[in-house]
Design a protein around this motif. Structure first.
Motif, mmCIF file in Angstrom:
data_model
loop_
_atom_site.group_PDB
_atom_site.id
_atom_site.type_symbol
_atom_site.label_atom_id
_atom_site.label_comp_id
_atom_site.label_asym_id
_atom_site.label_seq_id
_atom_site.Cartn_x
_atom_site.Cartn_y
_atom_site.Cartn_z
ATOM 1 N N PHE A 77 0.897 -1.187 -0.018
ATOM 2 C CA PHE A 77 0.054 0.026 -0.157
ATOM 3 C C PHE A 77 0.913 1.185 0.096
ATOM 4 C CE2 PHE A 77 -2.193 3.599 1.876
ATOM 5 C CZ PHE A 77 -3.438 3.479 1.212
ATOM 6 N N ILE A 78 1.808 1.278 0.838
ATOM 7 C CA ILE A 78 2.714 2.371 0.740
ATOM 8 C C ILE A 78 3.716 2.757 -0.651
ATOM 9 C CG2 ILE A 78 4.993 3.322 1.884
ATOM 10 C CD1 ILE A 78 2.557 3.230 3.829
ATOM 11 N N GLY A 79 3.769 1.585 -1.242
ATOM 12 C CA GLY A 79 4.485 1.595 -2.563
ATOM 13 C C GLY A 79 3.432 2.314 -3.712
ATOM 14 N N ALA A 80 2.177 1.903 -3.548
ATOM 15 C CA ALA A 80 1.243 2.259 -4.223
ATOM 16 C C ALA A 80 0.873 3.798 -4.145
ATOM 17 C CB ALA A 80 -0.069 1.569 -4.413
ATOM 18 N N ALA A 106 2.865 6.051 -2.635
ATOM 19 C CA ALA A 106 4.143 7.016 -3.020
ATOM 20 C C ALA A 106 4.079 7.784 -4.295
ATOM 21 C CB ALA A 106 5.343 6.087 -2.821
ATOM 22 N N PRO A 107 3.749 7.216 -5.407
ATOM 23 C CA PRO A 107 3.647 8.375 -6.414
ATOM 24 C C PRO A 107 2.747 9.507 -6.405
ATOM 25 C CG PRO A 107 3.658 5.767 -7.240
ATOM 26 C CD PRO A 107 3.357 6.172 -5.837
ATOM 27 N N ARG A 108 1.907 9.161 -5.538
ATOM 28 C CA ARG A 108 0.822 10.246 -5.288
ATOM 29 C C ARG A 108 1.203 11.478 -4.043
ATOM 30 N NH1 ARG A 108 -4.313 8.959 -7.029
ATOM 31 N NH2 ARG A 108 -4.544 6.745 -7.634
ATOM 32 N N LEU A 109 1.999 10.980 -3.014
ATOM 33 C CA LEU A 109 1.954 11.615 -1.925
ATOM 34 C C LEU A 109 3.383 12.268 -1.705
ATOM 35 C CD1 LEU A 109 1.207 12.795 0.825
ATOM 36 C CD2 LEU A 109 1.482 10.710 1.901
ATOM 37 N N LEU A 110 4.507 11.428 -2.090
ATOM 38 C CA LEU A 110 5.745 12.087 -1.784
ATOM 39 C C LEU A 110 6.026 13.259 -2.756
ATOM 40 C CD1 LEU A 110 7.919 8.507 -1.796
ATOM 41 C CD2 LEU A 110 7.096 10.108 0.076
ATOM 42 N N PRO A 111 5.525 13.264 -3.809
ATOM 43 C CA PRO A 111 6.002 14.669 -4.700
ATOM 44 C C PRO A 111 5.366 15.918 -3.935
ATOM 45 C CG PRO A 111 5.291 12.686 -6.347
ATOM 46 C CD PRO A 111 4.984 12.254 -4.888
ATOM 47 N N LEU A 112 4.062 15.632 -3.299
ATOM 48 C CA LEU A 112 3.336 16.749 -2.632
ATOM 49 C C LEU A 112 4.240 17.286 -1.235
ATOM 50 C CD1 LEU A 112 -0.424 15.329 -2.858
ATOM 51 C CD2 LEU A 112 0.686 16.751 -4.522
ATOM 52 N N ILE A 113 4.772 16.107 -0.701
ATOM 53 C CA ILE A 113 5.515 16.506 0.697
ATOM 54 C C ILE A 113 6.747 17.199 0.179
ATOM 55 C CG2 ILE A 113 6.695 15.581 2.398
ATOM 56 C CD1 ILE A 113 4.916 13.238 2.487
ATOM 57 N N ALA A 114 7.340 16.612 -1.065
ATOM 58 C CA ALA A 114 8.361 17.154 -1.538
ATOM 59 C C ALA A 114 8.341 18.747 -1.917
ATOM 60 C CB ALA A 114 9.233 16.402 -2.822
ATOM 61 N N ALA A 115 7.195 19.006 -2.645
ATOM 62 C CA ALA A 115 6.841 20.316 -3.235
ATOM 63 C C ALA A 115 6.422 21.157 -1.850
ATOM 64 C CB ALA A 115 5.684 20.307 -3.964
ATOM 65 N N GLU A 116 6.074 20.727 -0.730
ATOM 66 C CA GLU A 116 5.997 21.649 0.492
ATOM 67 C C GLU A 116 7.159 21.988 0.979
ATOM 68 O OE1 GLU A 116 3.213 22.736 1.714
ATOM 69 O OE2 GLU A 116 1.594 21.259 1.051
ATOM 70 N N ARG A 117 8.361 20.819 1.038
ATOM 71 C CA ARG A 117 9.424 20.831 1.825
ATOM 72 C C ARG A 117 10.294 22.064 0.975
ATOM 73 N NH1 ARG A 117 11.170 15.976 1.169
ATOM 74 N NH2 ARG A 117 12.135 16.518 -0.635
ATOM 75 N N ASP A 118 10.338 21.994 -0.416
ATOM 76 C CA ASP A 118 11.179 22.470 -1.346
ATOM 77 C C ASP A 118 10.801 24.154 -1.622
ATOM 78 O OD1 ASP A 118 12.508 20.234 -1.192
ATOM 79 O OD2 ASP A 118 11.761 19.689 -3.096
ATOM 80 N N GLU A 119 9.699 24.534 -1.188
ATOM 81 C CA GLU A 119 9.345 26.007 -1.251
ATOM 82 C C GLU A 119 10.106 26.799 -0.496
ATOM 83 O OE1 GLU A 119 5.259 26.782 -0.364
ATOM 84 O OE2 GLU A 119 4.524 25.886 -2.193
ATOM 85 N N GLY A 125 10.260 13.485 7.048
ATOM 86 C CA GLY A 125 8.796 14.170 6.374
ATOM 87 C C GLY A 125 9.005 15.647 6.693
ATOM 88 N N TRP A 126 7.777 16.177 6.468
ATOM 89 C CA TRP A 126 7.757 17.845 6.468
ATOM 90 C C TRP A 126 6.363 18.080 7.310
ATOM 91 C CZ3 TRP A 126 10.855 21.757 6.342
ATOM 92 C CH2 TRP A 126 10.117 22.904 5.712
ATOM 93 N N CYS A 127 6.858 18.864 8.391
ATOM 94 C CA CYS A 127 5.590 19.406 9.221
ATOM 95 C C CYS A 127 4.376 18.548 9.406
ATOM 96 C CB CYS A 127 5.078 20.689 8.345
ATOM 97 S SG CYS A 127 6.366 21.766 8.566
ATOM 98 N N GLY A 128 4.737 17.130 9.709
ATOM 99 C CA GLY A 128 3.537 16.298 10.064
ATOM 100 C C GLY A 128 3.222 15.408 9.032
ATOM 101 N N ASN A 129 3.773 15.632 7.623
ATOM 102 C CA ASN A 129 3.422 14.598 6.509
ATOM 103 C C ASN A 129 4.754 13.933 6.326
ATOM 104 O OD1 ASN A 129 0.849 16.299 5.745
ATOM 105 N ND2 ASN A 129 2.317 18.057 5.617
ATOM 106 N N PHE A 130 4.375 12.616 6.006
ATOM 107 C CA PHE A 130 5.549 11.506 5.706
ATOM 108 C C PHE A 130 4.925 10.367 5.246
ATOM 109 C CE2 PHE A 130 4.523 11.613 10.094
ATOM 110 C CZ PHE A 130 3.956 10.260 10.207
ATOM 111 N N LEU A 131 5.695 9.601 4.410
ATOM 112 C CA LEU A 131 5.069 8.279 4.010
ATOM 113 C C LEU A 131 6.471 7.481 4.008
ATOM 114 C CD1 LEU A 131 2.825 6.794 2.682
ATOM 115 C CD2 LEU A 131 3.940 7.257 0.380
ATOM 116 N N LEU A 132 6.376 6.549 4.898
ATOM 117 C CA LEU A 132 7.602 5.572 5.045
ATOM 118 C C LEU A 132 7.026 4.009 5.177
ATOM 119 C CD1 LEU A 132 8.635 7.475 8.565
ATOM 120 C CD2 LEU A 132 9.463 7.642 6.330
#
Length: 214
Positions: free
Chosen positions: A16-19, A21-34, A140-147
């Protein structure tokens, strides 16, 4: 207008985490990289906030710099526009829903921690209570993570360090957690660490998301 928010941390198997990942990880990265988000994070680390009961001085004696630091922290710990898409909808062509495709799939109450707050963000109270040095240990970033389950095991020592307290440290943290809890509600100082330990013990992954639900 008031808002209602939710910070959820749930356990899932690695498939489930692997499925997800393509949805959530880019969103977390976008938050972190702003750049503005990084600036707010670095400012909070440089200038930790004082006792929350001093934040809004009824006599108007707070200096402008203190007010700016508070505003920066409040924006940092609010739900971001990118991860918020996990609840609002990723796109018109994508019917994925955080509610039905993540939360509703959890069948055991012990496999999820959820802090629902009115006009407030649970992550905000947690981060202020533990302070920036401990918060920096959380993945993660501010409470958002996927591990994955392996990442849960790898990060558990740091999370234990971030959310483990002596009696004196616990009392201080509780004094800066302004959220009220009912008899059946789990504190933001307890729930996240419980979830990490549970996931590690059962070889499960973790999904953490902080969003505005309405």
């Amino acid at each position: 207008m008031g808002i209602t928010t939710a910070w959820s941390i749930s356990t899932h198997d690695d498939d489930f985490i692997g499925a997800l990942a393509p949805r959530l990880l880019p969103l977390i990265a976008a938050e972190r990289d702003e750049p503005l988000a990084r600036e707010r994070w670095n400012r909070w680390r440089r200038e930790p906030l004082p006792d929350y009961r001093t934040w809004w001085n009824p006599f108007g004696q707070s200096c402008r710099r203190e007010a700016d630091a508070l505003d920066s922290f409040l924006e940092l710990t609010a739900s971001g526009e990118h991860v918020q898409k996990m609840y609002d909808g990723l796109s018109p062509d994508d019917e994925f829903s955080l509610l039905t495709d993540v939360w509703d799939l959890v069948t055991d109450a012990d496999d999820i921690f959820v802090s629902v707050q009115s006009k407030e963000f649970a992550v905000r109270s947690c981060f202020h209570a533990i302070g920036p040095d401990r918060a920096a240990l959380l993945p993660g970033w501010c409470g958002n993570f996927l591990l994955t389950s392996a990442e849960v095991r790898e990060t558990l020592p740091a999370v234990e360090q971030a959310l483990g307290f002596t009696a004196k440290e616990r009392a201080k943290a509780e004094g800066q957690d302004w959220l009220g809890y009912g008899d059946d509600e789990e504190s933001v100082l307890d729930g996240p660490l419980r979830m990490w330990r549970r996931a590690a013990a059962h070889a499960r992954g973790l999904c953490g998301v902080s969003v505005t639900v309405y």
